[in-house]
Enzyme design. Sequence first.
Site, PDB file in Angstrom:
ATOM      1  N   CYS A 115       0.766  -1.145   0.175  1.00  0.00           N
ATOM      2  CA  CYS A 115       0.016   0.144   0.265  1.00  0.00           C
ATOM      3  C   CYS A 115       0.850   1.222  -0.136  1.00  0.00           C
ATOM      4  O   CYS A 115       0.782   2.258  -0.846  1.00  0.00           O
ATOM      5  CB  CYS A 115      -1.135   0.033   1.151  1.00  0.00           C
ATOM      6  SG  CYS A 115      -2.200   1.348   1.356  1.00  0.00           S
ATOM      7  N   CYS A 116       1.825   1.451   0.781  1.00  0.00           N
ATOM      8  CA  CYS A 116       2.691   2.419   0.988  1.00  0.00           C
ATOM      9  C   CYS A 116       3.577   2.731  -0.337  1.00  0.00           C
ATOM     10  O   CYS A 116       3.794   3.627  -1.054  1.00  0.00           O
ATOM     11  CB  CYS A 116       3.892   2.132   1.693  1.00  0.00           C
ATOM     12  SG  CYS A 116       3.383   2.642   3.762  1.00  0.00           S
ATOM     13  N   CYS A 232       8.342   3.477   5.614  1.00  0.00           N
ATOM     14  CA  CYS A 232       7.262   3.210   4.589  1.00  0.00           C
ATOM     15  C   CYS A 232       8.173   3.007   3.176  1.00  0.00           C
ATOM     16  O   CYS A 232       7.473   3.014   2.251  1.00  0.00           O
ATOM     17  CB  CYS A 232       6.361   4.557   4.432  1.00  0.00           C
ATOM     18  SG  CYS A 232       7.281   5.951   4.235  1.00  0.00           S
TER      19      CYS A 232
HETATM   20  S1  SF4 Z   1       0.670   4.183   6.026  1.00  0.00           S
HETATM   21 FE1  SF4 Z   1       0.943   3.242   4.031  1.00  0.00          FE
HETATM   22  S2  SF4 Z   1       0.000   1.256   4.599  1.00  0.00           S
HETATM   23 FE2  SF4 Z   1      -0.895   2.723   5.739  1.00  0.00          FE
HETATM   24  S3  SF4 Z   1      -2.662   3.542   4.409  1.00  0.00           S
HETATM   25 FE3  SF4 Z   1      -0.874   4.853   4.322  1.00  0.00          FE
HETATM   26  S4  SF4 Z   1      -0.007   4.219   2.391  1.00  0.00           S
HETATM   27 FE4  SF4 Z   1      -1.233   2.607   2.902  1.00  0.00          FE
END
Ligand code: SF4
Length: 240
Positions: A115-116, A232
């Site tokens: 996701c990151c 991240c």
């Molecule tokens: S911190 Fe990273 S894993 Fe969490 S929602 Fe934000 S982008 Fe996604």
Amino acid sequence: MTDTIATLDLERELATQSPHRIMRYALENYENIAISFSGAEDVALVDMASRIRPDVQVFCLDTGRLHAETYQFIEQVRKHYGINIDILSPDGDAVRKLVSEKGLFSFYEDTHKECCGIRKIAPLRKKLLEVDAWITGQRKDQSPGTRSDIPVIQDDQAFAREGESLTKFNPLANWSSEEVWAYIRAYEVPYNPLHDRGFISIGCEPCTKPVGPGQHEREGRWWWEEATKKECGLHASNIG
Ligand code: SF4
């Protein structure tokens, strides 16, 4: 442009300087330089820079998952300093694919990496192709596991254009959290109201929580993962 050896020499020279002096050096030596502003206490960087170069470039990674308070704060900073803030959004198709295949909270099951990667790293990579240097609010005291050695200036090989160099400044590296907050109070710098509600480190809403007395700020981020993995990917060199 600097190469790695020249950067190491400069690091030794700048390491003993104040964040103001480091910021001044960065802005006076790099025309095409941008501040990465997360919407947290790194607002101190925006304040310092705007006193030196009022039209300083600032960008934010809008992951689409920030707290409402953070969005409002980013807007407050934009108006307060009269600056343009480049709001970087992730690729819509990549986000759609991720959430339709794995849901909206996949990071709780298979770590924050994917996701990151989509919401932060890819937009950052694209942005950094446009500049010669960038400035971050990283500090050594933010994470004993991953940030204890960060230098005030480094050669950022992770995000450099092919065959070129990218310089990364961390002017607050040697400041403590207390020193950052002393600056914010002394200069009446606006700050994110989440800090008054127990949030020390502020990131995306589902991945950040307030911490209690005696807890380290990084314990409020990705708390379901190991401490040494709590980056991240924006600062890839912090993870050995
Ligand atoms: S911190 Fe990273 S894993 Fe969490 S929602 Fe934000 S982008 Fe996604």
